[in-house]
Design a protein around this motif. Structure first.
Motif, PDB file in Angstrom:
ATOM      1  N   PHE A 142       0.860  -1.184   0.000  1.00  0.00           N
ATOM      2  CA  PHE A 142       0.000   0.000   0.000  1.00  0.00           C
ATOM      3  C   PHE A 142       0.896   1.234   0.000  1.00  0.00           C
ATOM      4  N   GLN A 143       0.304   2.407  -0.228  1.00  0.00           N
ATOM      5  CA  GLN A 143       1.080   3.622  -0.398  1.00  0.00           C
ATOM      6  C   GLN A 143       0.747   4.660   0.662  1.00  0.00           C
ATOM      7  N   VAL A 144       1.722   5.530   0.923  1.00  0.00           N
ATOM      8  CA  VAL A 144       1.527   6.679   1.810  1.00  0.00           C
ATOM      9  C   VAL A 144       2.159   7.898   1.151  1.00  0.00           C
ATOM     10  N   ASP A 145       1.606   9.075   1.448  1.00  0.00           N
ATOM     11  CA  ASP A 145       2.199  10.343   1.021  1.00  0.00           C
ATOM     12  C   ASP A 145       2.860  10.989   2.219  1.00  0.00           C
ATOM     13  N   MET A 146       4.114  11.399   2.045  1.00  0.00           N
ATOM     14  CA  MET A 146       4.885  12.012   3.124  1.00  0.00           C
ATOM     15  C   MET A 146       5.295  13.417   2.700  1.00  0.00           C
ATOM     16  N   GLU A 147       5.221  14.356   3.638  1.00  0.00           N
ATOM     17  CA  GLU A 147       5.624  15.730   3.374  1.00  0.00           C
ATOM     18  C   GLU A 147       6.868  16.069   4.184  1.00  0.00           C
ATOM     19  N   PHE A 148       7.632  17.018   3.697  1.00  0.00           N
ATOM     20  CA  PHE A 148       8.868  17.411   4.364  1.00  0.00           C
ATOM     21  C   PHE A 148       8.555  18.211   5.621  1.00  0.00           C
ATOM     22  N   VAL A 149       9.311  17.939   6.668  1.00  0.00           N
ATOM     23  CA  VAL A 149       9.236  18.738   7.889  1.00  0.00           C
ATOM     24  C   VAL A 149      10.248  19.862   7.729  1.00  0.00           C
ATOM     25  N   GLY A 150       9.765  21.074   7.564  1.00  0.00           N
ATOM     26  CA  GLY A 150      10.666  22.180   7.266  1.00  0.00           C
ATOM     27  C   GLY A 150      10.897  22.293   5.772  1.00  0.00           C
ATOM     28  N   LYS A 151      12.032  22.845   5.423  1.00  0.00           N
ATOM     29  CA  LYS A 151      12.339  23.118   4.020  1.00  0.00           C
ATOM     30  C   LYS A 151      12.847  21.861   3.325  1.00  0.00           C
ATOM     31  N   ALA A 152      12.362  21.634   2.102  1.00  0.00           N
ATOM     32  CA  ALA A 152      12.805  20.486   1.316  1.00  0.00           C
ATOM     33  C   ALA A 152      14.202  20.764   0.760  1.00  0.00           C
ATOM     34  N   PRO A 153      14.975  19.719   0.436  1.00  0.00           N
ATOM     35  CA  PRO A 153      16.306  19.913  -0.152  1.00  0.00           C
ATOM     36  C   PRO A 153      16.214  20.724  -1.446  1.00  0.00           C
ATOM     37  N   GLY A 154      17.158  21.624  -1.648  1.00  0.00           N
ATOM     38  CA  GLY A 154      17.109  22.480  -2.815  1.00  0.00           C
ATOM     39  C   GLY A 154      17.428  21.758  -4.109  1.00  0.00           C
ATOM     40  N   ASN A 155      18.189  20.665  -4.025  1.00  0.00           N
ATOM     41  CA  ASN A 155      18.608  19.960  -5.240  1.00  0.00           C
ATOM     42  C   ASN A 155      17.766  18.718  -5.525  1.00  0.00           C
ATOM     43  N   ILE A 156      16.602  18.634  -4.899  1.00  0.00           N
ATOM     44  CA  ILE A 156      15.750  17.458  -5.102  1.00  0.00           C
ATOM     45  C   ILE A 156      15.010  17.596  -6.435  1.00  0.00           C
ATOM     46  N   ARG A 157      14.728  16.464  -7.079  1.00  0.00           N
ATOM     47  CA  ARG A 157      14.079  16.472  -8.385  1.00  0.00           C
ATOM     48  C   ARG A 157      12.907  15.493  -8.415  1.00  0.00           C
ATOM     49  N   ARG A 158      11.922  15.811  -9.257  1.00  0.00           N
ATOM     50  CA  ARG A 158      10.771  14.934  -9.431  1.00  0.00           C
ATOM     51  C   ARG A 158      11.229  13.580  -9.965  1.00  0.00           C
ATOM     52  N   GLY A 159      10.685  12.489  -9.386  1.00  0.00           N
ATOM     53  CA  GLY A 159      11.032  11.143  -9.804  1.00  0.00           C
ATOM     54  C   GLY A 159      12.241  10.565  -9.093  1.00  0.00           C
ATOM     55  N   GLN A 160      12.908  11.370  -8.280  1.00  0.00           N
ATOM     56  CA  GLN A 160      14.086  10.882  -7.550  1.00  0.00           C
ATOM     57  C   GLN A 160      13.670   9.875  -6.482  1.00  0.00           C
ATOM     58  N   THR A 161      14.473   8.825  -6.298  1.00  0.00           N
ATOM     59  CA  THR A 161      14.194   7.796  -5.292  1.00  0.00           C
ATOM     60  C   THR A 161      14.964   8.101  -4.009  1.00  0.00           C
ATOM     61  N   LEU A 162      14.266   8.039  -2.882  1.00  0.00           N
ATOM     62  CA  LEU A 162      14.872   8.289  -1.575  1.00  0.00           C
ATOM     63  C   LEU A 162      14.746   7.050  -0.696  1.00  0.00           C
ATOM     64  N   GLN A 163      15.784   6.751   0.064  1.00  0.00           N
ATOM     65  CA  GLN A 163      15.763   5.665   1.035  1.00  0.00           C
ATOM     66  C   GLN A 163      15.344   6.244   2.386  1.00  0.00           C
ATOM     67  N   VAL A 164      14.109   5.979   2.773  1.00  0.00           N
ATOM     68  CA  VAL A 164      13.525   6.586   3.971  1.00  0.00           C
ATOM     69  C   VAL A 164      13.470   5.566   5.103  1.00  0.00           C
ATOM     70  N   ARG A 165      13.881   5.994   6.295  1.00  0.00           N
ATOM     71  CA  ARG A 165      13.723   5.178   7.503  1.00  0.00           C
ATOM     72  C   ARG A 165      12.455   5.656   8.206  1.00  0.00           C
TER      73      ARG A 165
END
Length: 417
Positions: free
Chosen positions: A313-336
């Motif tokens: 199943f899926q979840v939507d997560m939002e950034f706490v504070g400011k998002a990284p400036g160099n982040i791009r759409r479609g980029q994969t992140l390893q989240v704990r």
């Protein structure tokens, strides 16, 4: 002369018998030893992993893969089906609200618009004719009413005059009655004319009202039809970037078919896939973190999609504070993704031992480091790095955490250097 030879004490038969008995005793002793639960195995200490039990901060979390997506995405669907005639922009273009993306053609829809315009024009013409006829009819009725008023005035004049003459006995009763009847007739005629005029006015008003309502409905239908034809030109609903555009010139698109999407670049979110095993433990507000470059960033769950597909199943997560400036759409992140608060616990490093023991027991290294023996343990929570120890070990204990696949059922390990 015969003489008696001394008898040998250790002949070959006796030696063979004693050797056989000895071997049998050794075999039985070895069998008893190895089946008594105290079997041993020599192990090269360089081929195993020894970890020390420690006490520290523990937090249960799971690793998830998240995909960076725009905070808001508006989908472009075909409001009306048609053939792609022209593309004004290409995929990836930055759009302003209202700018055209592509143009479709639909002959049936355009023909329906022409028919609707004709029908509205016909109704409007009929209304004008009805209004003109009503005005002419009203004028005619007013002329008739004027004639009736004139006749009534004349009849009233004669009646009043003849009444005085009759009272003075100048004229006879026959002439007086004639003028009286004429006067009463003109009074009734005027009332009837006024009633006819009133009813005719009401009838005309009702007819015009019905035609106005019909005209309004048809005009609204015409406006709707014009809007549908206008929707053949697909426009950007908001400012943003056009992505996932799926349309080629000459291609037929059905009503409701996806044409592309507009990504609003006001911010980003992360959409993560999670194993359905955790669905009862995931809820909005849970936090997670990820490493990007040399900086740590935090996220929190904003929305949980409870629909399970292919065991996930899926979840939507939002950034706490400011998002990284160099982040791009479609980029994969390893989240704990944390499943609970941070607590203090006894920590056991994860390892291959769990595959053979199920976390019920482990080989504990002796104080002198020369042997290792089985001890029962009880594990609690876990994360990708550690198990939480509930019972069986204490801080400072050393245990073997590598795989036990080659150990078999031995009870004790002899650690050789």
């Amino acid at each position: 002369m015969d003489r008696t030879l001394p008898k040998k004490k250790w002949n070959s038969k006796k030696i063979t018998t004693i050797a056989g008995i000895t071997a049998l005793v050794v075999l039985i002793t070895g069998s008893i030893y190895f089946t008594s639960g105290k079997s041993k195995l020599n192990v090269d200490s360089e081929r195993i992993t020894v970890s020390e039990i420690s006490k520290g901060k523990f937090q249960e979390f799971i690793p998830v893969n998240g995909i960076v997506m725009p905070l808001t995405t508006i989908y472009l669907d075909a409001a009306e089906g048609g053939r792609v005639e022209e593309k004004y922009v290409e995929d990836g273009a930055m759009m302003k609200k209202g700018e055209p993306v592509m143009r479709l053609s639909n002959t049936d829809l355009e023909l329906s618009l022409a028919n609707q315009e004709t029908a509205v024009f016909d109704v409007l013409t009929q209304m004008q004719n009805t209004r003109n006829n009503a005005q002419q009819n009203t004028v005619s009725k007013l002329n008739q009413l004027a004639d009736v008023d004139n006749g009534l005035q004349e009849a009233e004049r004669k009646y009043v005059m003849n009444k005085k003459l009759f009272e003075q006995r100048i004229i006879g009763s026959q002439e007086f009655k004639s003028s009286e009847n004429e006067y009463k007739y003109q009074v009734r005629k005027k009332k009837l004319s006024e009633r006819i005029l009133s009813q005719d006015s009401v009838s005309v008003r009702q007819q015009l009202k019905q035609m106005n309502e019909s005209y309004d409905r048809m005009s609204n239908a015409l406006q709707l039809m014009k809007k549908k034809v206008g929707d053949l030109i697909v426009r950007a609903p908001v400012d943003g970037q056009l992505t996932s555009m799926d349309a080629e010139i000459g291609q037929n698109k059905n009503k409701g078919e996806r044409l592309g999407q507009i990504d609003v670049l006001s911010g980003f979110k992360v959409r993560a896939d999670i194993d359905e095993h955790y669905i009862t433990r995931i809820f909005p507000g849970l936090t997670g973190d990820f490493q990007l470059g040399e900086k740590q960033y935090k996220l929190h769950i904003k929305k949980v999609f409870t629909q399970v597909t292919n065991g996930r199943f899926q979840v939507d997560m939002e950034f706490v504070g400011k998002a990284p400036g160099n982040i791009r759409r479609g980029q994969t992140l390893q989240v704990r993704l944390a499943l609970g608060d941070e607590t203090t616990a006894l920590l056991l490093a994860r390892g291959g031992f769990y595959q053979q023991t199920g976390g019920n027991w482990i080989f504990k290294v002796s104080n002198d480091g020369k042997t290792a023996f089985k001890v029962d343990i009880q594990l609690g929570r876990q994360n990708p790095d550690y198990y939480e120890i509930l019972n069986g070990l204490k801080p400072g204990d050393k245990v073997i955490t590598s795989s036990y696949e080659t150990f078999g059922d031995v009870q004790e390990l002899i650690l050789k250097r």
